[in-house]
Design a protein around this motif. Structure first.
Motif, PDB file in Angstrom:
ATOM      1  N   ALA A 100       0.848  -1.196   0.000  1.00 43.52           N
ATOM      2  CA  ALA A 100       0.000   0.000   0.000  1.00 43.52           C
ATOM      3  C   ALA A 100       0.881   1.243   0.000  1.00 43.52           C
ATOM      4  CB  ALA A 100      -0.931  -0.014   1.213  1.00 43.52           C
ATOM      5  N   GLY A 101       0.245   2.408   0.076  1.00 47.24           N
ATOM      6  CA  GLY A 101       0.977   3.664  -0.075  1.00 47.24           C
ATOM      7  C   GLY A 101       2.078   3.886   0.937  1.00 47.24           C
ATOM      8  N   ALA A 102       1.754   3.787   2.229  1.00 47.92           N
ATOM      9  CA  ALA A 102       2.769   4.025   3.257  1.00 47.92           C
ATOM     10  C   ALA A 102       3.879   2.976   3.171  1.00 47.92           C
ATOM     11  CB  ALA A 102       2.135   4.011   4.646  1.00 47.92           C
ATOM     12  N   HIS A 103       3.521   1.760   2.781  1.00 44.08           N
ATOM     13  CA  HIS A 103       4.506   0.702   2.582  1.00 44.08           C
ATOM     14  C   HIS A 103       5.424   1.061   1.409  1.00 44.08           C
ATOM     15  CE1 HIS A 103       5.238  -3.941   2.314  1.00 44.08           C
ATOM     16  NE2 HIS A 103       6.162  -3.327   3.021  1.00 44.08           N
ATOM     17  N   GLY A 104       4.841   1.687   0.370  1.00 43.99           N
ATOM     18  CA  GLY A 104       5.642   2.163  -0.752  1.00 43.99           C
ATOM     19  C   GLY A 104       6.595   3.271  -0.342  1.00 43.99           C
ATOM     20  N   GLU A 105       6.123   4.164   0.514  1.00 43.36           N
ATOM     21  CA  GLU A 105       6.993   5.227   1.037  1.00 43.36           C
ATOM     22  C   GLU A 105       8.202   4.626   1.757  1.00 43.36           C
ATOM     23  OE1 GLU A 105       5.078   8.042   3.598  1.00 43.36           O
ATOM     24  OE2 GLU A 105       3.237   7.957   2.432  1.00 43.36           O
ATOM     25  N   PHE A 106       7.920   3.671   2.646  1.00 44.70           N
ATOM     26  CA  PHE A 106       8.998   3.014   3.392  1.00 44.70           C
ATOM     27  C   PHE A 106      10.008   2.377   2.434  1.00 44.70           C
ATOM     28  CE2 PHE A 106      10.593  -0.972   5.257  1.00 44.70           C
ATOM     29  CZ  PHE A 106      11.336  -0.459   6.302  1.00 44.70           C
ATOM     30  N   THR A 107       9.484   1.700   1.415  1.00 48.76           N
ATOM     31  CA  THR A 107      10.348   1.072   0.417  1.00 48.76           C
ATOM     32  C   THR A 107      11.222   2.111  -0.270  1.00 48.76           C
ATOM     33  OG1 THR A 107       8.709  -0.681   0.040  1.00 48.76           O
ATOM     34  CG2 THR A 107      10.346  -0.331  -1.692  1.00 48.76           C
ATOM     35  N   GLY A 108      10.611   3.233  -0.667  1.00 52.00           N
ATOM     36  CA  GLY A 108      11.347   4.278  -1.370  1.00 52.00           C
ATOM     37  C   GLY A 108      12.434   4.913  -0.525  1.00 52.00           C
ATOM     38  N   ILE A 109      12.114   5.242   0.717  1.00 55.53           N
ATOM     39  CA  ILE A 109      13.110   5.889   1.573  1.00 55.53           C
ATOM     40  C   ILE A 109      14.212   4.922   1.970  1.00 55.53           C
ATOM     41  CG2 ILE A 109      13.458   7.035   3.796  1.00 55.53           C
ATOM     42  CD1 ILE A 109      12.205   8.789   1.635  1.00 55.53           C
ATOM     43  N   MET A 110      13.882   3.640   2.122  1.00 57.11           N
ATOM     44  CA  MET A 110      14.931   2.658   2.387  1.00 57.11           C
ATOM     45  C   MET A 110      15.890   2.553   1.198  1.00 57.11           C
ATOM     46  SD  MET A 110      14.808   1.588   5.449  1.00 57.11           S
ATOM     47  CE  MET A 110      15.946   0.206   5.325  1.00 57.11           C
ATOM     48  N   MET A 111      15.360   2.657  -0.016  1.00 58.81           N
ATOM     49  CA  MET A 111      16.229   2.650  -1.191  1.00 58.81           C
ATOM     50  C   MET A 111      17.113   3.887  -1.235  1.00 58.81           C
ATOM     51  SD  MET A 111      14.133   0.990  -4.364  1.00 58.81           S
ATOM     52  CE  MET A 111      12.607   1.881  -4.140  1.00 58.81           C
ATOM     53  N   VAL A 112      16.544   5.033  -0.893  1.00 54.57           N
ATOM     54  CA  VAL A 112      17.337   6.261  -0.821  1.00 54.57           C
ATOM     55  C   VAL A 112      18.470   6.083   0.189  1.00 54.57           C
ATOM     56  CG1 VAL A 112      17.294   8.666  -0.025  1.00 54.57           C
ATOM     57  CG2 VAL A 112      15.516   7.834  -1.582  1.00 54.57           C
ATOM     58  N   ARG A 113      18.133   5.505   1.341  1.00 54.15           N
ATOM     59  CA  ARG A 113      19.144   5.310   2.387  1.00 54.15           C
ATOM     60  C   ARG A 113      20.271   4.400   1.888  1.00 54.15           C
ATOM     61  NH1 ARG A 113      18.884   6.223   7.850  1.00 54.15           N
ATOM     62  NH2 ARG A 113      20.561   5.238   9.021  1.00 54.15           N
ATOM     63  N   GLU A 114      19.913   3.300   1.247  1.00 53.18           N
ATOM     64  CA  GLU A 114      20.929   2.367   0.755  1.00 53.18           C
ATOM     65  C   GLU A 114      21.759   2.987  -0.357  1.00 53.18           C
ATOM     66  OE1 GLU A 114      21.856  -0.750   1.915  1.00 53.18           O
ATOM     67  OE2 GLU A 114      20.640   0.015   3.573  1.00 53.18           O
ATOM     68  N   TYR A 115      21.119   3.771  -1.215  1.00 54.61           N
ATOM     69  CA  TYR A 115      21.847   4.449  -2.294  1.00 54.61           C
ATOM     70  C   TYR A 115      22.885   5.416  -1.731  1.00 54.61           C
ATOM     71  CZ  TYR A 115      22.673   7.999  -5.910  1.00 54.61           C
ATOM     72  OH  TYR A 115      23.261   8.900  -6.769  1.00 54.61           O
ATOM     73  N   LEU A 116      22.472   6.241  -0.768  1.00 51.76           N
ATOM     74  CA  LEU A 116      23.394   7.200  -0.166  1.00 51.76           C
ATOM     75  C   LEU A 116      24.479   6.490   0.649  1.00 51.76           C
ATOM     76  CD1 LEU A 116      20.844   9.950   0.935  1.00 51.76           C
ATOM     77  CD2 LEU A 116      22.451  10.062  -0.981  1.00 51.76           C
ATOM     78  N   ALA A 117      24.099   5.403   1.308  1.00 52.48           N
ATOM     79  CA  ALA A 117      25.092   4.634   2.072  1.00 52.48           C
ATOM     80  C   ALA A 117      26.147   4.050   1.130  1.00 52.48           C
ATOM     81  CB  ALA A 117      24.408   3.518   2.848  1.00 52.48           C
ATOM     82  N   SER A 118      25.730   3.652  -0.070  1.00 54.51           N
ATOM     83  CA  SER A 118      26.686   3.106  -1.036  1.00 54.51           C
ATOM     84  C   SER A 118      27.688   4.157  -1.487  1.00 54.51           C
ATOM     85  CB  SER A 118      25.945   2.540  -2.256  1.00 54.51           C
ATOM     86  OG  SER A 118      25.444   3.571  -3.102  1.00 54.51           O
ATOM     87  N   LYS A 119      27.331   5.432  -1.297  1.00 52.92           N
ATOM     88  CA  LYS A 119      28.244   6.526  -1.614  1.00 52.92           C
ATOM     89  C   LYS A 119      29.043   6.976  -0.396  1.00 52.92           C
ATOM     90  CE  LYS A 119      25.855   8.354  -5.620  1.00 52.92           C
ATOM     91  NZ  LYS A 119      27.033   8.107  -6.474  1.00 52.92           N
ATOM     92  N   GLY A 120      28.828   6.277   0.737  1.00 55.59           N
ATOM     93  CA  GLY A 120      29.638   6.529   1.921  1.00 55.59           C
ATOM     94  C   GLY A 120      28.948   7.215   3.076  1.00 55.59           C
ATOM     95  N   ASN A 121      27.693   7.698   2.865  1.00 57.31           N
ATOM     96  CA  ASN A 121      27.023   8.429   3.943  1.00 57.31           C
ATOM     97  C   ASN A 121      25.511   8.402   3.745  1.00 57.31           C
ATOM     98  OD1 ASN A 121      26.187  10.150   5.955  1.00 57.31           O
ATOM     99  ND2 ASN A 121      27.094  11.998   5.074  1.00 57.31           N
ATOM    100  N   PRO A 122      24.767   7.690   4.596  1.00 57.71           N
ATOM    101  CA  PRO A 122      23.307   7.652   4.449  1.00 57.71           C
ATOM    102  C   PRO A 122      22.625   8.959   4.828  1.00 57.71           C
ATOM    103  CG  PRO A 122      23.956   6.508   6.437  1.00 57.71           C
ATOM    104  CD  PRO A 122      25.236   6.871   5.728  1.00 57.71           C
ATOM    105  N   ARG A 123      23.371   9.868   5.455  1.00 60.86           N
ATOM    106  CA  ARG A 123      22.883  11.180   5.910  1.00 60.86           C
ATOM    107  C   ARG A 123      21.895  11.040   7.067  1.00 60.86           C
ATOM    108  NH1 ARG A 123      23.065  15.347   0.807  1.00 60.86           N
ATOM    109  NH2 ARG A 123      24.991  14.546  -0.119  1.00 60.86           N
ATOM    110  N   LYS A 124      21.410  12.174   7.579  1.00 64.50           N
ATOM    111  CA  LYS A 124      20.687  12.139   8.848  1.00 64.50           C
ATOM    112  C   LYS A 124      19.251  12.646   8.803  1.00 64.50           C
ATOM    113  CE  LYS A 124      24.922  12.801  11.572  1.00 64.50           C
ATOM    114  NZ  LYS A 124      25.616  13.696  12.537  1.00 64.50           N
ATOM    115  N   LYS A 125      18.910  13.502   7.830  1.00 61.94           N
ATOM    116  CA  LYS A 125      17.616  14.185   7.880  1.00 61.94           C
ATOM    117  C   LYS A 125      16.803  13.974   6.612  1.00 61.94           C
ATOM    118  CE  LYS A 125      19.165  18.366   8.531  1.00 61.94           C
ATOM    119  NZ  LYS A 125      19.200  19.837   8.777  1.00 61.94           N
ATOM    120  N   VAL A 126      15.471  14.003   6.791  1.00 59.02           N
ATOM    121  CA  VAL A 126      14.530  14.061   5.675  1.00 59.02           C
ATOM    122  C   VAL A 126      13.670  15.304   5.876  1.00 59.02           C
ATOM    123  CG1 VAL A 126      12.453  13.009   4.709  1.00 59.02           C
ATOM    124  CG2 VAL A 126      14.469  11.602   5.137  1.00 59.02           C
ATOM    125  N   LEU A 127      13.481  16.058   4.817  1.00 54.42           N
ATOM    126  CA  LEU A 127      12.641  17.254   4.858  1.00 54.42           C
ATOM    127  C   LEU A 127      11.217  16.900   4.436  1.00 54.42           C
ATOM    128  CD1 LEU A 127      15.079  19.783   3.111  1.00 54.42           C
ATOM    129  CD2 LEU A 127      14.944  19.157   5.540  1.00 54.42           C
TER     130      LEU A 127
END
Length: 268
Positions: free
Chosen positions: A43-70
């Motif tokens: 569902a929608g919120a589950h899709g959000e979680f999936t998307g932000i987890m992908m963002v986190r893994e992508y940024l982590a692969s570049k060395g820093n998952p970062r700390k904040k979401v706006l």
């Protein structure tokens, strides 16, 4: 062998089901302006979680998952909740007098610790973010991603594609925009579309065609893994595909125009 002891043929019925999944992913990718789509989220919120987890893994692969979401104050309430579950702090961005993201407030909030902006577009106020391309550029300049909550995608289908104005990852509520009724506890479907740089991080497995047959691809070392025990709510996916095929491109655009006209009538 069935219960009577009679030999039966194992028909490859999964092939048709898997083709439905692959076809719907392809069509949604075209509608979203995205390079790849997963139908695994429930569902929608589950899709959000999936998307932000992908963002986190992508940024982590570049060395820093970062700390904040706006998250703008016009965003869906699930947006900040999703970010916190994914391990991020949330910073709120003010809206201007027209109900859109205030660009000065946004500029002051973007720094090297920001992983993503989560924006609902059109937003919860019912207003399209007219500066969305500029907003995406501001985030991308700092190496951050832009997540779009597509809950109001019924105001965009056939008219504007999120991928074309800079969105990196988004979900669409198939149970809202593509006909399956919403409410009563579900079921729903939270299809997630991504641009090519996030494709390696999509949930596993992925449906693929190999030697003329549909199969599952588990060989995805950067994947965030499964987000569901099985692949989506299949009945919802069938209905969404039927809706898209029945309408065609022009029919989908007309449905969007009808939605916009009706919303403006109610507003007035």
């Amino acid at each position: 062998t069935d219960v009577t002891g009679v030999q039966t043929c194992a028909l490859p019925i999964s092939q048709g089901a898997m083709e439905i999944v692959a076809t719907l992913e392809c069509m949604l990718g075209e509608i979203f302006g995205m390079d790849a789509v997963t139908l695994q989220p429930a569902a929608g919120a589950h899709g959000e979680f999936t998307g932000i987890m992908m963002v986190r893994e992508y940024l982590a692969s570049k060395g820093n998952p970062r700390k904040k979401v706006l998250a703008p104050d016009s965003a869906h309430g699930t947006n900040p909740a999703t970010a916190i579950i994914a391990g991020y702090e949330v910073a709120n961005i003010k809206s201007n007098e027209r109900g859109m993201i205030d660009l000065d407030s946004l500029a002051g909030a973007i720094d090297e610790n920001v992983a993503a902006l989560m924006v609902t577009n059109p937003n919860t106020v019912g207003v399209f973010e007219q500066d969305i391309a500029k907003i995406c550029g501001m985030l991308h300049e700092k190496g951050a991603q832009v997540y779009m909550d597509g809950a109001n995608m019924n105001a965009l289908v056939g008219i504007a594609r999120p991928g074309d104005f800079g969105i990196d990852v988004m979900h669409s509520n198939l149970h809202k925009t593509f006909s399956t009724p919403h409410g009563g506890g579900g079921p729903g479907a939270g299809a997630v579309g991504v641009r090519s740089h996030l494709e390696p991080f999509l949930p596993s497995p992925r449906v693929k065609l190999a030697d003329g047959r549909w199969t599952w691809d588990y060989n995805r070392p950067q994947s965030i893994g499964r987000v569901r025990a099985f692949y989506g709510n299949f009945g919802v996916l069938v209905r969404a595909l039927a809706y898209i095929l029945a309408h065609g491109g022009e029919g989908l655009k007309n449905a969007t125009i009808d939605a916009l006209l009706t919303a403006n009538y109610v507003r007035a």
